[in-house]
Design a protein around this motif. Structure first.
Motif, PDB file in Angstrom:
ATOM      1  N   HIS A   1      34.931  37.495  37.073  1.00  0.00           N
ATOM      2  CA  HIS A   1      33.962  37.908  36.788  1.00  0.00           C
ATOM      3  C   HIS A   1      33.582  36.964  34.810  1.00  0.00           C
ATOM      4  O   HIS A   1      34.395  37.980  34.069  1.00  0.00           O
ATOM      5  CB  HIS A   1      32.661  38.656  36.340  1.00  0.00           C
ATOM      6  CG  HIS A   1      31.531  38.355  35.549  1.00  0.00           C
ATOM      7  ND1 HIS A   1      30.747  38.228  35.414  1.00  0.00           N
ATOM      8  CD2 HIS A   1      31.019  39.183  34.491  1.00  0.00           C
ATOM      9  CE1 HIS A   1      29.845  38.062  35.325  1.00  0.00           C
ATOM     10  NE2 HIS A   1      30.011  39.065  34.213  1.00  0.00           N
TER      11      HIS A   1
ATOM     12  N   LEU B   1      31.247  49.632  42.835  1.00  0.00           N
ATOM     13  CA  LEU B   1      32.774  48.889  42.912  1.00  0.00           C
ATOM     14  C   LEU B   1      32.587  48.907  45.034  1.00  0.00           C
ATOM     15  O   LEU B   1      33.446  48.061  45.197  1.00  0.00           O
ATOM     16  CB  LEU B   1      33.452  50.145  42.673  1.00  0.00           C
ATOM     17  CG  LEU B   1      33.620  49.569  41.416  1.00  0.00           C
ATOM     18  CD1 LEU B   1      34.773  50.776  41.017  1.00  0.00           C
ATOM     19  CD2 LEU B   1      33.944  48.814  40.509  1.00  0.00           C
TER      20      LEU B   1
ATOM     21  N   ALA C   1      40.818  47.784  37.662  1.00  0.00           N
ATOM     22  CA  ALA C   1      39.161  46.877  38.054  1.00  0.00           C
ATOM     23  C   ALA C   1      38.514  47.700  37.008  1.00  0.00           C
ATOM     24  O   ALA C   1      37.630  47.231  36.520  1.00  0.00           O
ATOM     25  CB  ALA C   1      38.675  47.024  38.807  1.00  0.00           C
ATOM     26  N   LYS C   2      38.309  48.853  36.630  1.00  0.00           N
ATOM     27  CA  LYS C   2      38.314  50.025  35.984  1.00  0.00           C
ATOM     28  C   LYS C   2      38.341  49.280  34.583  1.00  0.00           C
ATOM     29  O   LYS C   2      37.083  49.868  33.797  1.00  0.00           O
ATOM     30  CB  LYS C   2      38.786  51.295  36.271  1.00  0.00           C
ATOM     31  CG  LYS C   2      37.531  52.160  35.279  1.00  0.00           C
ATOM     32  CD  LYS C   2      37.885  53.732  35.854  1.00  0.00           C
ATOM     33  CE  LYS C   2      36.825  54.281  34.848  1.00  0.00           C
ATOM     34  NZ  LYS C   2      37.386  56.327  35.397  1.00  0.00           N
TER      35      LYS C   2
ATOM     36  N   ASN D   1      36.025  46.473  33.625  1.00  0.00           N
ATOM     37  CA  ASN D   1      34.202  46.119  34.181  1.00  0.00           C
ATOM     38  C   ASN D   1      33.737  46.016  32.325  1.00  0.00           C
ATOM     39  O   ASN D   1      33.113  47.064  31.773  1.00  0.00           O
ATOM     40  CB  ASN D   1      34.147  47.450  35.411  1.00  0.00           C
ATOM     41  CG  ASN D   1      32.911  46.961  36.237  1.00  0.00           C
ATOM     42  OD1 ASN D   1      32.296  46.127  35.810  1.00  0.00           O
ATOM     43  ND2 ASN D   1      32.218  48.661  36.794  1.00  0.00           N
ATOM     44  N   THR D   2      32.705  45.066  33.083  1.00  0.00           N
ATOM     45  CA  THR D   2      32.003  44.924  32.008  1.00  0.00           C
ATOM     46  C   THR D   2      31.062  45.012  33.084  1.00  0.00           C
ATOM     47  O   THR D   2      29.542  45.309  31.724  1.00  0.00           O
ATOM     48  CB  THR D   2      32.087  43.915  31.060  1.00  0.00           C
ATOM     49  OG1 THR D   2      31.765  42.046  32.160  1.00  0.00           O
ATOM     50  CG2 THR D   2      33.378  43.067  30.807  1.00  0.00           C
ATOM     51  N   LYS D   3      30.357  44.788  34.107  1.00  0.00           N
ATOM     52  CA  LYS D   3      28.919  45.323  34.450  1.00  0.00           C
ATOM     53  C   LYS D   3      29.467  47.073  34.793  1.00  0.00           C
ATOM     54  O   LYS D   3      29.241  46.953  36.046  1.00  0.00           O
ATOM     55  CB  LYS D   3      28.850  44.273  35.194  1.00  0.00           C
ATOM     56  CG  LYS D   3      28.980  43.022  34.761  1.00  0.00           C
ATOM     57  CD  LYS D   3      28.754  42.557  36.113  1.00  0.00           C
ATOM     58  CE  LYS D   3      30.309  42.250  36.603  1.00  0.00           C
ATOM     59  NZ  LYS D   3      29.834  41.372  38.589  1.00  0.00           N
TER      60      LYS D   3
ATOM     61  N   TYR E   1      36.205  44.271  43.811  1.00  0.00           N
ATOM     62  CA  TYR E   1      37.876  44.252  42.129  1.00  0.00           C
ATOM     63  C   TYR E   1      38.288  43.144  41.509  1.00  0.00           C
ATOM     64  O   TYR E   1      37.642  42.571  40.791  1.00  0.00           O
ATOM     65  CB  TYR E   1      39.148  44.585  42.701  1.00  0.00           C
ATOM     66  CG  TYR E   1      39.178  46.451  43.232  1.00  0.00           C
ATOM     67  CD1 TYR E   1      38.340  47.377  43.237  1.00  0.00           C
ATOM     68  CD2 TYR E   1      40.459  46.841  43.442  1.00  0.00           C
ATOM     69  CE1 TYR E   1      37.890  48.682  43.533  1.00  0.00           C
ATOM     70  CE2 TYR E   1      40.207  47.729  43.573  1.00  0.00           C
ATOM     71  CZ  TYR E   1      39.309  48.841  44.032  1.00  0.00           C
ATOM     72  OH  TYR E   1      39.509  50.391  44.419  1.00  0.00           O
TER      73      TYR E   1
ATOM     74  N   ASP F   1      35.338  40.335  42.209  1.00  0.00           N
ATOM     75  CA  ASP F   1      34.468  40.420  41.190  1.00  0.00           C
ATOM     76  C   ASP F   1      34.768  40.916  39.973  1.00  0.00           C
ATOM     77  O   ASP F   1      34.584  39.837  39.062  1.00  0.00           O
ATOM     78  CB  ASP F   1      33.096  40.702  42.289  1.00  0.00           C
ATOM     79  CG  ASP F   1      32.003  40.535  41.347  1.00  0.00           C
ATOM     80  OD1 ASP F   1      31.574  40.128  41.418  1.00  0.00           O
ATOM     81  OD2 ASP F   1      31.015  41.386  40.785  1.00  0.00           O
ATOM     82  N   ILE F   2      35.292  41.989  40.058  1.00  0.00           N
ATOM     83  CA  ILE F   2      35.321  42.423  38.520  1.00  0.00           C
ATOM     84  C   ILE F   2      36.691  41.156  37.839  1.00  0.00           C
ATOM     85  O   ILE F   2      36.227  40.961  36.420  1.00  0.00           O
ATOM     86  CB  ILE F   2      35.669  43.829  38.376  1.00  0.00           C
ATOM     87  CG1 ILE F   2      34.402  44.253  38.920  1.00  0.00           C
ATOM     88  CG2 ILE F   2      35.976  44.034  37.001  1.00  0.00           C
ATOM     89  CD1 ILE F   2      35.142  45.800  38.825  1.00  0.00           C
TER      90      ILE F   2
END
Length: 287
Positions: free
Chosen positions: A111, A176, A165-166, A169-171, A105, A107-108
């Motif tokens: 980022h 996850l 996080a969802k 999340n741009t990736k 999470y 990382d999201i």
């Protein structure tokens, strides 16, 4: 030499022992004045905001983010922010210790956090987020001596974090699930945050992580989209901008603070990365 935390640095463990603090704010001029009085500062934890009604704004790293009703926003640890204006809004502020947030999470959230904008929830989503926070608030107010008090609060926090996080999340192709590359990438970024004033070489970070420089660069670029050098430069330039914007240090003082004995070299580096001189940046943002 001025310490790096010359800007106020707020620690969550001074106000809570469970790593979580939740507050509800209302349309109240006095509460806005208190937040304004705090001035520019950093936190050692994550801040999540859910605006229910009205309009709120927060300035994060030189940019003011506007939050309308039903918007979700966050600030990551060490980001300089100030002037949280919510005198015309109601909503929630959730403060979370980083140790409670899964690395996947983080990382999201981290980022490209410097370019993230508030996320507008639809009507159904808003009811879900509001319901979670209201229930979490109820559980936080319950008997703290209950042996299941902390597990229940933390379980509700994990639900909030996963859903949030969802949203950010741009990736979408990124799993996850915690993976070795994500773990290494996060360890690297934490090391950069802690050491960028004294360590500038990618090879030095690779040595600290016991991996090769080429592997570290490959992993970081795969996970974040940018190479190791980008994140080192980003941290240095971000801190330089903070000092130019908020402090009274001159260019020489800032260059020394950031580990550059040669002011001329620092000035050239700043202009190369940002496209403008340090003097011009300070003049522009202090108008």
């Amino acid at each position: 030499m001025t310490k790096i935390h010359d800007l106020p640095f707020h620690k969550l463990d001074l106000s809570t022992t469970i790593g979580v603090e939740l507050q509800y704010f209302e349309m109240d001029d006095s509460s806005d004045s208190k937040m304004e009085a705090m001035g520019a500062h950093r936190d050692d934890h994550y801040l999540f905001f859910l605006v229910e009604k009205g309009h709120a704004s927060i300035q994060v790293e030189f940019k003011e983010r506007q939050c309308q009703a039903r918007t979700l926003f966050y600030v990551i640890p060490s980001q300089v922010h100030h002037r949280i204006n919510h005198k015309e809004a109601t909503g929630w502020i959730l403060q979370v210790d980083p140790s409670l947030i899964p690395l996947s999470y983080i990382d999201i959230f981290d980022h490209l956090s410097f370019s993230k904008e508030p996320h507008l929830l639809n009507t159904v989503q808003f009811k879900e987020w509001k319901g979670i926070l209201k229930l979490m608030d109820t559980k936080i107010q319950e008997d703290q001596d209950d042996p299941l008090y902390i597990p229940i609060v933390h379980a509700m926090l994990q639900l909030f974090l996963a859903m949030t996080a969802k949203c950010f999340n741009t990736k979408p192709d990124m799993s996850l699930k915690l993976s070795r590359p994500i773990e290494i990438s996060q360890q690297f970024k934490r090391l950069v945050t802690e050491n960028f004033r004294t360590i500038k070489k990618p090879s030095s970070y690779a040595n600290k992580l016991n991996v090769s420089e080429s592997y570290l660069n490959e992993v970081v670029k795969k996970v974040t989209g940018f190479p190791v050098s980008f994140w080192i430069n980003q941290e240095v330039i971000l801190e330089a901008k903070r000092q130019l914007y908020y402090s009274q240090l001159d260019i020489k003082g800032i260059s020394i603070l950031l580990g550059y004995d040669d002011q001329s070299y620092f000035s050239r580096f700043f202009k190369k990365i940002t496209g403008t001189s340090a003097v011009a940046f300070r003049a522009k943002y202090r108008k």
